[in-house]
Design a protein around this motif. Structure first.
Motif, short mmCIF file in Angstrom:
data_model
loop_
_atom_site.label_atom_id
_atom_site.label_comp_id
_atom_site.label_asym_id
_atom_site.label_seq_id
_atom_site.Cartn_x
_atom_site.Cartn_y
_atom_site.Cartn_z
N ALA A 1 -39.07 25.58 47.45
CA ALA A 1 -38.54 25.60 46.09
C ALA A 1 -38.81 26.95 45.42
O ALA A 1 -37.94 27.48 44.70
N LEU A 2 -39.99 27.52 45.68
CA LEU A 2 -40.33 28.81 45.07
C LEU A 2 -39.43 29.92 45.62
O LEU A 2 -39.00 30.80 44.87
N ILE A 3 -39.15 29.87 46.93
CA ILE A 3 -38.25 30.88 47.52
C ILE A 3 -36.87 30.78 46.90
O ILE A 3 -36.26 31.80 46.53
N LYS B 1 -12.67 23.96 44.52
CA LYS B 1 -13.06 22.69 43.92
C LYS B 1 -14.06 21.96 44.80
O LYS B 1 -15.05 21.40 44.33
N LEU B 2 -13.79 21.97 46.10
CA LEU B 2 -14.68 21.30 47.03
C LEU B 2 -16.06 21.95 47.04
O LEU B 2 -17.09 21.27 47.01
N GLN B 3 -16.09 23.28 47.05
CA GLN B 3 -17.35 24.00 47.07
C GLN B 3 -18.18 23.70 45.83
O GLN B 3 -19.39 23.43 45.91
N ILE B 4 -17.53 23.72 44.67
CA ILE B 4 -18.25 23.50 43.41
C ILE B 4 -18.70 22.05 43.30
O ILE B 4 -19.81 21.76 42.84
N SER B 5 -17.86 21.11 43.74
CA SER B 5 -18.22 19.70 43.69
C SER B 5 -19.43 19.43 44.59
O SER B 5 -20.35 18.70 44.21
N ILE B 6 -19.43 20.03 45.77
CA ILE B 6 -20.57 19.87 46.66
C ILE B 6 -21.82 20.49 46.03
O ILE B 6 -22.91 19.91 46.06
N MET B 7 -21.65 21.66 45.43
CA MET B 7 -22.76 22.35 44.80
C MET B 7 -23.41 21.50 43.71
O MET B 7 -24.63 21.35 43.64
N LEU B 8 -22.56 20.90 42.87
CA LEU B 8 -23.08 20.12 41.75
C LEU B 8 -23.51 18.72 42.18
O LEU B 8 -24.29 18.07 41.49
N SER B 9 -23.03 18.26 43.32
CA SER B 9 -23.34 16.90 43.76
C SER B 9 -24.55 16.84 44.69
O SER B 9 -24.88 15.78 45.21
N VAL B 10 -25.19 17.99 44.92
CA VAL B 10 -26.42 17.97 45.70
C VAL B 10 -27.45 17.06 45.03
O VAL B 10 -28.32 16.50 45.69
N GLY C 1 -35.22 18.67 43.39
CA GLY C 1 -34.58 18.78 42.08
C GLY C 1 -34.51 20.22 41.61
O GLY C 1 -33.49 20.67 41.07
N ILE C 2 -35.59 20.97 41.80
CA ILE C 2 -35.61 22.39 41.43
C ILE C 2 -34.58 23.16 42.25
O ILE C 2 -33.84 24.00 41.73
N ILE C 3 -34.53 22.87 43.55
CA ILE C 3 -33.55 23.54 44.42
C ILE C 3 -32.13 23.22 43.96
O ILE C 3 -31.26 24.10 43.92
N CYS C 4 -31.88 21.99 43.62
CA CYS C 4 -30.56 21.57 43.13
C CYS C 4 -30.17 22.35 41.89
O CYS C 4 -29.02 22.80 41.75
N ALA C 5 -31.11 22.51 40.96
CA ALA C 5 -30.82 23.23 39.72
C ALA C 5 -30.52 24.70 39.97
O ALA C 5 -29.88 25.36 39.15
N CYS C 6 -31.00 25.23 41.09
CA CYS C 6 -30.77 26.65 41.42
C CYS C 6 -29.48 26.87 42.21
O CYS C 6 -29.09 28.02 42.45
N MET C 7 -28.81 25.80 42.62
CA MET C 7 -27.62 25.92 43.46
C MET C 7 -26.51 26.77 42.84
O MET C 7 -25.89 27.59 43.54
N PRO C 8 -26.19 26.60 41.56
CA PRO C 8 -25.11 27.42 41.00
C PRO C 8 -25.35 28.92 41.11
O PRO C 8 -24.43 29.68 41.44
N ALA C 9 -26.58 29.34 40.84
CA ALA C 9 -26.90 30.77 40.95
C ALA C 9 -26.79 31.24 42.40
O ALA C 9 -26.33 32.35 42.68
#
Length: 388
Positions: A73-75, A254-263, A305-313
């Motif tokens: 998560a830190l990485i 759309k697929l990429q973003i949906s997957i990104m947000l649905s992690v 959860g932390i990793i998920c929140a970092c997915m958009p960046a």
């Protein structure tokens, strides 16, 4: 000795005593009625040692998931910060502040996991020194508060991200309501957890039955907190999916973003698995061993959860360096009024950014229409977009 006198085993026949189930049950009942908890644990330790029972130890699971998950998560968090400095259109916001708080507490959680194992967490409680049992429960008490704040701040970070990239007013109201519910959940259960016992110290000293005071129903408290936590996770996952499905984008993006947000679906699954282990943990008299699954699922949930929140960046960073893989522009022929403004203009002096922006626009049918487009297509627009 009364139990032995009534059995077929002689007092010196260790093998017989250790294998006689009726004798074991009689001794256990006697110890439970006539001995203190400390005496019972000492008796059990001597009995298991004498009979050569295997020494169970799964503390490596606690330290592995705690330290390992925290390191991953830190990485990912540092990669997120790197993306903010690397991607030209990226900016720092409240989502970055929220996830920084969550990550800092996640590090604390990981460190406490190592301290737990040092004190014997992961071993049978009767093999642990009494003062270490108290120390384990004290650390667990701190972990409860750290866990609640961390998962809550992670949710706040995701919701702040939604506010940055989805400007539609009705959706922003939903986000603010969800954020208020998350903060209320955090404050309420931090207070409930911190004040679960009176006096507070009873939270880590009650185990021996020698201290006066009273505690709340910690099991019911845990189920209530987990239930609300899962409900908030589901709401946060579902909220943006309708908007994304209507965005003026190529299906690939759309697929990429949906997957990104649905992690976050994985985080919800982990929360449910953790809830299942809570039942076993709550009814156990051997919490230092039986509580291990509850501990490592909590760690997994927190760090994922932390990793998920970092997915958009991370998505923006990968698109910056690998535009051919993460590309996919807007669908032709579906632009709205004003959407072509600047779409054929040249790139900015800083070069084309592969980050994703929202172009704030209006049409005749809606007060606000906010298609998600590549930054290259809005470089000529005087109204700046918002980077992921």
């Amino acid at each position: 000795m009364a139990g032995i006198s009534q059995s077929k085993c002689s007092p010196t026949d260790t093998a017989c005593i250790c294998t006689d189930k009726e004798l074991t049950a009689a001794i256990t009942e006697c110890v439970a009625v006539k001995c203190t908890i400390r005496e019972a644990l000492t008796t059990q330790n001597v009995s298991y040692t004498t009979c050569g029972a295997p020494i169970r130890d799964r503390s490596h699971l606690v330290s592995g998931f705690g330290a390992g998950g925290g390191a991953v998560a830190l990485i990912v968090y540092f990669v997120r910060i790197f993306a903010k400095y690397t991607v030209p259109a990226a900016t720092f916001g409240y989502d970055d502040l929220s996830i920084t708080i969550a990550m800092a507490l996640g590090v604390v959680f990981s460190v406490l996991s190592l301290i737990l194992t040092k004190n014997g967490y992961g071993k049978d409680i009767w093999t642990i020194p009494f003062d270490h049992i108290t120390e384990i429960l004290k650390i667990y008490y701190i972990d409860e508060v750290v866990y609640i704040i961390t998962v809550s701040m992670t949710k706040v970070a995701i919701l702040c991200f939604y506010l940055r990239v989805f400007p539609e007013m009705y959706f922003r109201r939903l986000v603010l309501i969800a954020m208020a519910a998350t903060i209320a959940y955090m404050i309420a259960f931090v207070l409930v957890s911190a004040l679960q016992c009176q006096p507070v110290s009873l939270a880590w000293t009650h185990w021996d039955g020698e201290h006066e005071g009273h505690c709340n129903n910690v099991n019911a408290q845990g189920w209530a907190a987990a239930g609300i936590n899962i409900s908030l996770d589901v709401a946060i996952i579902v909220m943006p999916l309708g908007l994304i499905s209507r965005l003026n984008l190529h299906w690939k993006k759309k697929l990429q973003i949906s997957i990104m947000l649905s992690v976050g679906v994985f985080v919800t699954i982990v929360s449910i698995l953790r809830l299942d282990t809570l039942f076993s943990f709550a009814k156990s008299s051997n919490v230092s061993y039986d509580g291990v699954p509850f501990g490592y699922w909590s760690s997994i949930e927190l760090h994922v959860g932390i990793i998920c929140a970092c997915m958009p960046a991370l998505y923006s960073l990968f698109k910056h360096y690998f535009p051919q893989v993460f590309g996919g522009g807007t669908v032709r022929g579906k632009s709205t009024k004003g959407s072509t403004k600047g779409s054929n203009t040249g790139r900015s002096s800083r070069g084309a950014s592969p980050a994703i922006h929202l172009d704030f626009q209006k049409d005749d049918n809606k007060d606000n229409f906010h298609p998600l487009v590549d930054v290259e297509s809005i470089r000529g627009d005087s109204r700046p977009g918002v980077a992921l």
